[in-house]
Design an enzyme around this catalytic site. Structure first.
Site, PDB file in Angstrom:
ATOM      1  CB  CYS A   1     -13.881   6.171   2.568  1.00  0.00           C
ATOM      2  SG  CYS A   1     -15.346   6.849   2.959  1.00  0.00           S
TER       3      CYS A   1
ATOM      4  CE  LYS B   1     -14.760   3.691   7.725  1.00  0.00           C
ATOM      5  NZ  LYS B   1     -15.808   3.069   6.658  1.00  0.00           N
TER       6      LYS B   1
ATOM      7  CE  LYS C   1     -19.973  -3.481  -0.727  1.00  0.00           C
ATOM      8  NZ  LYS C   1     -20.668  -4.025   0.358  1.00  0.00           N
TER       9      LYS C   1
ATOM     10  CE  LYS D   1     -18.372   2.373  -4.427  1.00  0.00           C
ATOM     11  NZ  LYS D   1     -18.284   1.635  -3.114  1.00  0.00           N
TER      12      LYS D   1
HETATM   13  N1  LIG Z   1     -19.149   8.098   1.849  1.00  0.00           N
HETATM   14  C1  LIG Z   1     -18.806   6.855   2.242  1.00  0.00           C
HETATM   15  O1  LIG Z   1     -18.944   5.823   1.602  1.00  0.00           O
HETATM   16  C2  LIG Z   1     -18.545   6.812   3.548  1.00  0.00           C
HETATM   17  C3  LIG Z   1     -18.636   5.501   4.332  1.00  0.00           C
HETATM   18  C4  LIG Z   1     -18.222   5.287   5.576  1.00  0.00           C
HETATM   19  C5  LIG Z   1     -18.043   6.378   6.358  1.00  0.00           C
HETATM   20  N2  LIG Z   1     -17.708   7.661   5.767  1.00  0.00           N
HETATM   21  C6  LIG Z   1     -17.581   8.717   6.763  1.00  0.00           C
HETATM   22  O2  LIG Z   1     -18.681   9.180   6.932  1.00  0.00           O
HETATM   23  C7  LIG Z   1     -18.478  10.912   7.205  1.00  0.00           C
HETATM   24  C8  LIG Z   1     -19.554  11.531   6.069  1.00  0.00           C
HETATM   25  O3  LIG Z   1     -19.151  11.250   4.845  1.00  0.00           O
HETATM   26  P1  LIG Z   1     -20.216  11.454   3.638  1.00  0.00           P
HETATM   27  O4  LIG Z   1     -19.682  10.776   2.285  1.00  0.00           O
HETATM   28  O5  LIG Z   1     -21.202  11.183   3.961  1.00  0.00           O
HETATM   29  O6  LIG Z   1     -20.034  12.997   3.416  1.00  0.00           O
HETATM   30  P2  LIG Z   1     -20.827  14.158   2.724  1.00  0.00           P
HETATM   31  O7  LIG Z   1     -19.713  15.273   2.190  1.00  0.00           O
HETATM   32  O8  LIG Z   1     -21.339  13.437   1.646  1.00  0.00           O
HETATM   33  O9  LIG Z   1     -21.675  14.767   3.571  1.00  0.00           O
HETATM   34  C9  LIG Z   1     -21.543  15.382   4.820  1.00  0.00           C
HETATM   35  C10 LIG Z   1     -22.536  16.399   4.950  1.00  0.00           C
HETATM   36  O10 LIG Z   1     -22.443  17.084   6.256  1.00  0.00           O
HETATM   37  C11 LIG Z   1     -22.761  18.417   6.199  1.00  0.00           C
HETATM   38  N3  LIG Z   1     -22.283  19.252   7.218  1.00  0.00           N
HETATM   39  C12 LIG Z   1     -20.880  19.625   7.365  1.00  0.00           C
HETATM   40  N4  LIG Z   1     -20.951  20.451   8.791  1.00  0.00           N
HETATM   41  C13 LIG Z   1     -22.267  20.365   9.198  1.00  0.00           C
HETATM   42  C14 LIG Z   1     -22.714  21.094  10.304  1.00  0.00           C
HETATM   43  N5  LIG Z   1     -22.086  21.828  11.152  1.00  0.00           N
HETATM   44  N6  LIG Z   1     -24.235  20.993  10.464  1.00  0.00           N
HETATM   45  C15 LIG Z   1     -24.870  20.252   9.530  1.00  0.00           C
HETATM   46  N7  LIG Z   1     -24.520  19.775   8.530  1.00  0.00           N
HETATM   47  C16 LIG Z   1     -22.981  19.664   8.270  1.00  0.00           C
HETATM   48  C17 LIG Z   1     -22.531  18.932   4.784  1.00  0.00           C
HETATM   49  O11 LIG Z   1     -23.017  19.899   4.430  1.00  0.00           O
HETATM   50  C18 LIG Z   1     -22.703  17.465   3.819  1.00  0.00           C
HETATM   51  O12 LIG Z   1     -23.834  17.552   3.559  1.00  0.00           O
HETATM   52  C19 LIG Z   1     -17.067  11.146   6.804  1.00  0.00           C
HETATM   53  O13 LIG Z   1     -16.287  11.056   8.042  1.00  0.00           O
HETATM   54  C20 LIG Z   1     -16.724   9.979   6.006  1.00  0.00           C
HETATM   55  O14 LIG Z   1     -15.339   9.475   5.994  1.00  0.00           O
HETATM   56  C21 LIG Z   1     -18.233   7.841   4.478  1.00  0.00           C
END
Ligand SMILES: NC(=O)c1ccc[n+]([C@@H]2O[C@H](COP(=O)([O-])OP(=O)(O)OC[C@H]3O[C@@H](n4cnc5c(N)ncnc54)[C@H](O)[C@@H]3O)[C@@H](O)[C@H]2O)c1
Length: 450
Positions: free
Chosen positions: A266, A210, A157, A327
């Site tokens: 998410c 998930k 989270k 949040k």
């Molecule tokens: N944020 C959350 O709370 C959370 C929790 C569980 C799962 N997720 C999942 O995890 C995944 C990532 O979420 P996030 O919130 O960390 O995203 P984010 O947007 O914070 O980070 C993603 C990163 O990936 C990088 N990126 C994109 N394409 C790339 C490439 N080809 N090469 C290198 N880097 C690349 C972007 O520049 C960015 O920095 C999503 O699928 C999301 O649904 C997120």
């Protein structure tokens, strides 16, 4: 073990830092040069409590480094965690472009057995697409190398991400090969010395788990919002109802807070993506559609209440907005209910004075510059600065400093003492005694505004 984490956002950075903390060597890769430049100079591009320290100490001790070059990072790594974004497309489906681009790049440069781990939230069947993308690149190079694709969805989270990763309720691993499963077991072993909490399952099962988890949590919120709106119509206080049902162990207290709707990167996108997956499979997801619909309606509740009180034309009305993050505990404003309110109120002519402890930078970057330049949207220096001369205060995010404010100061600073509480933080009786006109979500007959 030598690991590579691709994507250094909320998930990738926490994953990389926490694995490094357990003694692994980790290279974090991101295509965003600005992010990597920041990380290389010990600046954390996101707000996540506790993360800065573990990134800094692991960088200092040589276990964690950052690069924009995946081929460079691949020289050392055997396991690749893909943690890139999977944003929603127009039709609600998850955009897999980034995931598949990474898979292809790995396929183009792989020179030994590798494990690709999908940490991004991806629809059922994505591991097969990743496998195919890698295989195509290998065959283009006329190379045959063994590799495995694992699904290891992340349940952290935002705001508690480091704690969640260090002490997970469970780790879900979808692996079709014993070799990959064993590697995942040893990687996560240090996180569960107390007792093992890894659930091994099929790759598709893990992908679905998930979505089911997020859809379940979103359902609890939308259910409670529906009950809250009904309470408003019936003159019932939903807070009593919440306590009454939460005490039932089968229901529990978590995720049954009524409010201004769920947001974030998410729940909204994952519910939409699951709806899309279901429809593609020829299945009508009635319940998921209702969950999403209720949330869209709920995100407009605060605005509707303001209009019911001040009229549809809000020109000449100054509104203080407390909270921009979706949040508390994060600077993430993706799909935040605050923004739905803000956009609607700005379109109706209001002047907004906003304050958020950490998300104002993100909001400033995301909102139209002419709102700020034109002086109709102002970011205040503190929560009391935001209410100065305001006709009403709108609470959108329940940050701790908003929970028990100095009501006397509020009254002194505001033009009129009107509060719209989108998170049911205050006691209606106390608000009345303090002399406020108070609107919350589902708190009895006095809340009926439409
Ligand atoms: N944020 C959350 O709370 C959370 C929790 C569980 C799962 N997720 C999942 O995890 C995944 C990532 O979420 P996030 O919130 O960390 O995203 P984010 O947007 O914070 O980070 C993603 C990163 O990936 C990088 N990126 C994109 N394409 C790339 C490439 N080809 N090469 C290198 N880097 C690349 C972007 O520049 C960015 O920095 C999503 O699928 C999301 O649904 C997120």
């Amino acid at each position: 073990m030598n690991l590579c984490v691709i994507g250094t956002g909320y998930v990738g950075l926490v994953t990389g830092a926490c694995f490094a903390e357990m003694g692994n060597r980790v290279i974090g890769v991101d295509k965003d040069e600005w992010k990597i430049a920041a990380l290389r100079t010990n600046r954390i591009p996101i707000y996540e409590p506790g993360l800065e320290n573990i990134v800094a100490s692991n960088v200092r001790e040589g276990r964690l480094e950052f690069t924009t070059s995946l081929p460079e990072a691949m020289k050392e790594a055997d396991v690749f965690f893909i943690a890139v974004g999977t944003p929603p497309q127009e039709d609600g489906s998850a955009d897999l472009r980034h995931v598949l681009a990474v898979a292809r790049e790995i396929g183009r440069h792989m020179d030994r057995y590798s494990i690709l781990v999908n940490k991004s939230t991806v629809p059922v069947g994505t591991a097969d697409k990743v496998r195919l993308a890698v295989a195509e690149e290998l065959s283009r190079r006329s190379t045959t190398l063994e590799f495995d694709v694992v699904s290891n969805p992340e349940f952290l989270k935002e705001g508690d991400a480091v704690q969640d990763f260090r002490r997970p309720d469970r780790v879900v691993v979808g692996a079709d090969s014993e070799r990959a499963a064993e590697t995942m077991r040893s990687l996560y072993y240090p996180f569960m010395r107390n007792h093992e909490r890894i659930l091994f399952m099929g790759v598709r099962d893990a992908e679905m788990t998930k979505y089911a988890a997020n859809a379940m949590l979103a359902t609890k919120i939308s259910f409670m919002n529906e009950i809250a709106n009904l309470c408003e119509q019936l003159g019932v206080d939903v807070e009593n109802v919440r306590l009454g049902i939460g005490s039932d162990a089968r229901i529990g207290y978590s995720f049954i807070y009524p409010g201004a709707g769920y947001g974030g990167s998410c729940f909204p996108k994952d519910v939409k993506a699951l709806i899309h997956t279901a429809k593609e499979a020829g299945f009508e997801p009635h319940m998921l559609q209702s969950v999403e619909r209720r949330n869209e309606i709920q995100k407009r509740r605060l605005f509707e209440k303001v209009v019911a009180r001040f009229g549809a034309d809000l020109s000449g009305v100054t509104l203080a907005l407390w909270g921009l993050a979706f949040k508390p505990g994060t600077d993430d404003i993706r799909e935040a209910p605050s923004l739905v309110f803000l956009r609607a109120a700005m379109s109706a002519g209001a002047r907004i004075q906003a304050y958020d402890p950490v998300a104002m930078g993100a909001a400033r970057a995301a909102l139209p510059a002419d709102w700020i330049e034109g002086g109709r949207l102002l970011f205040a220096e503190n929560q009391y600065g935001a209410v100065e001369g305001a006709d009403a205060l709108v609470l959108a995010t329940e940050w701790k400093p908003f929970r028990y404010p100095d009501f006397a100061a509020l009254k002194r600073f505001m033009k009129t003492p009107v509060v719209f509480d989108g998170r049911n933080q205050y006691d209606p009786k106390q608000m009345k005694q303090e002399g406020f006109e108070y609107f919350a979500i589902g708190r009895g007959e006095c809340q009926r505004v439409s």
